[in-house]
Design a protein around this motif. Structure first.
Motif, mmCIF file in Angstrom:
data_model
loop_
_atom_site.group_PDB
_atom_site.id
_atom_site.type_symbol
_atom_site.label_atom_id
_atom_site.label_comp_id
_atom_site.label_asym_id
_atom_site.label_seq_id
_atom_site.Cartn_x
_atom_site.Cartn_y
_atom_site.Cartn_z
ATOM 1 N N HIS A 21 11.256 42.840 41.876
ATOM 2 C CA HIS A 21 12.431 42.047 41.500
ATOM 3 C C HIS A 21 12.559 41.906 39.992
ATOM 4 O O HIS A 21 13.674 41.833 39.470
ATOM 5 N N LEU A 22 11.447 41.876 39.281
ATOM 6 C CA LEU A 22 11.569 41.796 37.822
ATOM 7 C C LEU A 22 12.089 43.114 37.244
ATOM 8 O O LEU A 22 12.810 43.102 36.239
ATOM 9 N N TRP A 25 15.767 42.969 37.870
ATOM 10 C CA TRP A 25 16.278 41.985 36.914
ATOM 11 C C TRP A 25 16.390 42.612 35.514
ATOM 12 O O TRP A 25 17.407 42.466 34.845
ATOM 13 N N ALA A 29 19.705 42.835 33.466
ATOM 14 C CA ALA A 29 19.730 41.892 32.348
ATOM 15 C C ALA A 29 19.851 42.623 31.016
ATOM 16 O O ALA A 29 20.539 42.151 30.109
ATOM 17 N N PHE A 30 19.170 43.752 30.878
ATOM 18 C CA PHE A 30 19.100 44.386 29.563
ATOM 19 C C PHE A 30 19.609 45.822 29.534
ATOM 20 O O PHE A 30 20.454 46.163 28.705
ATOM 21 N N HIS A 33 23.369 46.625 29.636
ATOM 22 C CA HIS A 33 24.129 46.110 28.492
ATOM 23 C C HIS A 33 23.807 46.865 27.211
ATOM 24 O O HIS A 33 24.593 46.887 26.273
ATOM 25 N N TRP A 34 22.603 47.469 27.212
ATOM 26 C CA TRP A 34 22.240 48.289 26.058
ATOM 27 C C TRP A 34 23.218 49.470 25.958
ATOM 28 O O TRP A 34 23.567 49.910 24.870
ATOM 29 N N ALA A 36 26.379 49.450 27.057
ATOM 30 C CA ALA A 36 27.724 48.956 27.360
ATOM 31 C C ALA A 36 28.806 49.848 26.763
ATOM 32 O O ALA A 36 29.822 50.131 27.394
ATOM 33 N N MET A 53 30.259 44.870 33.794
ATOM 34 C CA MET A 53 28.858 44.525 34.056
ATOM 35 C C MET A 53 28.473 43.214 33.384
ATOM 36 O O MET A 53 27.767 42.396 33.965
ATOM 37 N N ALA A 54 28.942 42.992 32.153
ATOM 38 C CA ALA A 54 28.568 41.772 31.443
ATOM 39 C C ALA A 54 29.309 40.552 31.972
ATOM 40 O O ALA A 54 28.798 39.437 31.940
ATOM 41 N N SER A 58 26.482 42.139 36.547
ATOM 42 C CA SER A 58 25.099 41.677 36.490
ATOM 43 C C SER A 58 24.945 40.348 37.221
ATOM 44 O O SER A 58 23.962 40.117 37.926
ATOM 45 N N LEU A 59 25.922 39.485 37.060
ATOM 46 C CA LEU A 59 25.851 38.153 37.675
ATOM 47 C C LEU A 59 25.777 38.283 39.192
ATOM 48 O O LEU A 59 24.961 37.642 39.857
ATOM 49 N N LEU A 60 26.654 39.140 39.713
ATOM 50 C CA LEU A 60 26.701 39.373 41.144
ATOM 51 C C LEU A 60 25.379 39.957 41.626
ATOM 52 O O LEU A 60 24.849 39.561 42.667
ATOM 53 N N PHE A 62 22.429 39.498 40.342
ATOM 54 C CA PHE A 62 21.409 38.445 40.360
ATOM 55 C C PHE A 62 21.539 37.568 41.614
ATOM 56 O O PHE A 62 20.544 37.209 42.240
#
Lengths: 88, 610
Positions: A21-22, A25, A29-30, A33-34, A36, A53-54, A58-60, A62
């Motif tokens: 899961h990490l 994540w 999380a990163f 967006h790197w 983007a 995504m931002a 990503s929110l969805l 999570f």
């Protein structure tokens, strides 16, 4: 298995689940967006993908990830007899 | 509300109670709409909205009063996961999320979305690494875990110190926000508004501690989410963006990109904002222009600070102490994130719509490219101009409003949007009540976290372990008032902006607490000396770096500015904790057995049967 072996097996599975899961994540999380700027050249339901995504993607991810995690961890707890009583 | 019924029946009745409450609130909104139609003034409606909702929260606080330790500190450990999720969402979403986030995205574009990603992604860390284990531990406060896991008063005291610094930084920003909204809605001076806001906050938390805060936060979540979503859905349908705005604004993002080129974003010369209008900015950043290299680095480092900070902030972690079981705690984190998601995925939509309305010459609401005279005649422009939050300065004297001549404060986007779209005033009143709920609920949680740490960890565990229950709970309440008053005093001095203070709170928390908490569960070898080093060196390095970058003129290292000092602090914390732990001897067998116990859900809590 003895109680100690049970505990050890339970913790190994729990730790592996944590790592999986990490990693997921970390990607949402990163990593996405790197890139983007590059992603923005594609579109998704009308959005430039990097922006999507931002602002939502990503929110969805999570939210879905956590509901899945809850189920998976509970399964591990039950498999090794480490879960709480159901009325607890 | 039936707070006096026996335990079981109250919990079973929760859906019905809050269902009635939600219905009652909607009826109240309709009643206000009716009053507006009958000609009642906008000011009166604003006052009624804020006063009525605060009265309800205070009533819940009164009905939840208690003199039991378990109820005061952890709401009796019986809060169901979905309701705890709502309470956490309200605890979490502050005045900054409600009022400033959409405005930040409006002004800052893609770079600002790092907050949106960070403030949701942090919950993955909370669920996977922390919450279930802290719940199994059975502590009352976060320093309680540190103090027991590592042993000794030094570790406990350091945890209290980090908690107080992080939470106090945060709470002054929240009291500031309640003061701002109360001042506007009730038409009283800001300095009075701050104290009025504090009074409301204390009414919710003082008599019932965590129990009262839990049930008011659920009520506040319902108000704030209705207040955030209703205007966006309404506006979207009025303006023809479709039924479900969050999914339909992709084209608007692209359209804004075209319009920005057309109106000359990035090519216009910057014009100075009128001098007597502090804090106003013209739009100068493209809506969707993520960069690579340094810009991408800044995005991910800001997101990382917000995520690690989320997983270290005690007022959030302690919400998961209130569930009935470890499983429920885990489940509750997922629900918390879902309820938070509802607001956070709407904020970028709101920012996009508002920007389109101002830029797009095909829409009746547009401002840019219109004559100064016609724009100054708009009611919403006049209103915000009067309170010095919006200004137009025709620098080139051509009588046309250009992008670089239109100034506003980012904070007003959420509050002004209903007016820009021409929605009735009742919606503005609703938004004010929502902002108040958001700021109050976060302030409640923060004040309680500080007061509980001081009363439980400092007073009861260190100073007077023999203190009787009644005395402990009186000390807790006195502390709540004292800290609240100190917060209001600092807030009334207006030292920092809301956003800056919030980001600092996250950085302080992650610098001092993230690794000692995580490693306390996940690394059995972690010992007292390591944890003490991790907290002291992490907090010390972070604070030093903040001071150097913000005030001493030091060049930030690889773009880590004062909003991102937590990266430096947390790195120092991790390295020092691992090194010192390995240099000193492993914790005793008893401590190691305790960690084993924390790792499995079944059985009694580590601190005893609760």
């Amino acid at each position: 298995m003895s109680d100690n072996q049970q505990r050890e097996a339970h913790w190994n599975k729990t730790r592996n689940l944590m790592i999986i899961h990490l990693v997921i994540w970390f990607v949402f999380a990163f990593v996405v967006h790197w890139f983007a700027k590059d992603l923005n050249s594609s579109t998704f339901i009308g959005f430039p993908l990097g922006y999507y995504m931002a602002s939502q993607g990503s929110l969805l991810a999570f939210v879905i990830q956590l509901f899945v995690f809850v189920k998976q961890q509970d399964k591990i707890d039950r498999q090794f007899g480490m879960a709480e009583d159901d009325d607890a | 509300m039936s707070f006096f019924k026996p335990k079981g029946s109250f919990i079973e009745n929760l859906p019905r109670i809050y269902g009635l409450y939600t219905g009652g609130f909607l009826i109240f909104v309709l009643l206000m709409a009716l009053l507006e139609q009958m000609g009642v003034s906008a000011d009166t409606i604003g006052i009624l909205f804020v006063a009525f909702t605060i009265f309800i929260y205070a009533a819940i606080g009164w009905l939840s009063r208690t003199m039991q330790v378990e109820a005061y500190y952890v709401a009796g450990r019986q809060v169901p996961p979905v309701f705890n999720g709502m309470a956490t969402a309200a605890d979490w979403m502050s005045g900054a999320s409600f009022v400033a986030m959409a405005g930040g995205i409006y002004m800052g574009g893609h770079a600002y979305l790092a907050f949106v990603v960070g403030w949701t992604g942090g919950y993955v860390l909370v669920a996977v690494l922390m919450a279930p284990y802290l719940r199994k531990f059975g502590c009352y406060t976060v320093p309680d875990f540190i103090g027991t896991r590592y042993g000794g008063n030094t570790a406990r005291l350091l945890a209290v110190l980090v908690l107080v610094i992080a939470s106090f930084t945060y709470v002054t920003a929240q009291i500031n926000a309640t003061g701002t909204i109360a001042a506007r809605a009730l038409q009283i001076p800001f300095e009075v508004g701050v104290w009025f806001g504090l009074l409301g906050i204390l009414l919710c938390s003082m008599l019932g501690g965590m129990r009262a805060v839990t049930w008011t936060q659920v009520a506040q979540y319902i108000v704030l989410i209705i207040a955030y979503l209703v205007p966006v859905f309404w506006m979207s349908n009025v303006q023809g963006f479709g039924l479900f705005p969050q999914l339909a604004y992709g084209d608007a993002v692209t359209r804004i990109g075209e319009l920005e080129t057309a109106v000359g974003l990035g090519t216009l010369q910057a014009v100075a904002a009128p001098a007597d209008f502090p804090g106003l900015k013209a739009l100068a950043v493209a809506h969707n222009a993520p960069g690579d290299g340094m810009a991408a680095w800044k995005f991910v480092t800001l997101a990382a600070c917000m995520m690690l900070g989320t997983a270290s902030l005690p007022h959030i972690l302690m919400r998961y102490f209130t569930t009935k079981s470890v499983r429920a705690a885990r489940n509750s984190v997922a629900w918390s994130l879902f309820f938070i998601f509802l607001l956070y995925f709407t904020a970028p939509a709101l920012a996009t719509f508002t920007k389109l309305q101002i830029l797009d010459p095909n829409l009746a609401t547009s401002v840019i490219g219109k004559s100064v005279e016609s724009v100054m005649a708009l009611e919403w422009i006049q209103k915000w101009n009067e309170v010095k939050m919006l200004a137009i300065s025709d620098a080139n004297g051509d009588g046309i409003v250009q992008l670089n001549e239109f100034f506003m404060r980012a904070d007003i986007v959420v509050l002004a949007t209903p007016e820009i779209a021409g929605l009735p005033y009742v919606i503005s009143g609703l938004v004010a009540a929502g902002g108040m709920a958001a700021a109050m609920s976060t302030a409640d949680g923060l004040l309680l976290a500080i007061a509980n740490a001081l009363s439980h960890d400092l007073y009861y565990k260190i100073i007077d372990p023999k203190a009787e229950t009644k005395k402990r709970l009186i000390v807790a309440r006195v502390l709540l008032i004292v800290i609240g008053a100190a917060g209001a005093l600092v807030a009334s001095m207006k030292l920092t902006g809301i956003l800056g203070a919030v980001a600092w709170a996250f950085c302080f928390a992650m610098s001092g607490l993230f690794f000692p908490l995580v490693l306390g569960v996940w690394w059995k070898r972690a010992n007292r000396a390591g944890a003490i080093a991790g907290m002291a060196i992490g907090l010390g390095t972070g604070t030093w770096y903040l001071y150097m970058v913000k005030w001493a003129g030091m060049e930030p290292w690889i773009g880590l500015d004062h909003l991102r000092f937590g990266i430096v602090g947390a790195a120092a914390s991790l390295v020092s904790m691992v090194v010192v732990t390995l240099l000193t001897k492993a914790p005793d067998a008893e401590t190691q057995a305790m960690v084993d116990e924390v790792r499995i859900p079944k059985g009694d809590t580590v601190l005893g049967a609760h």
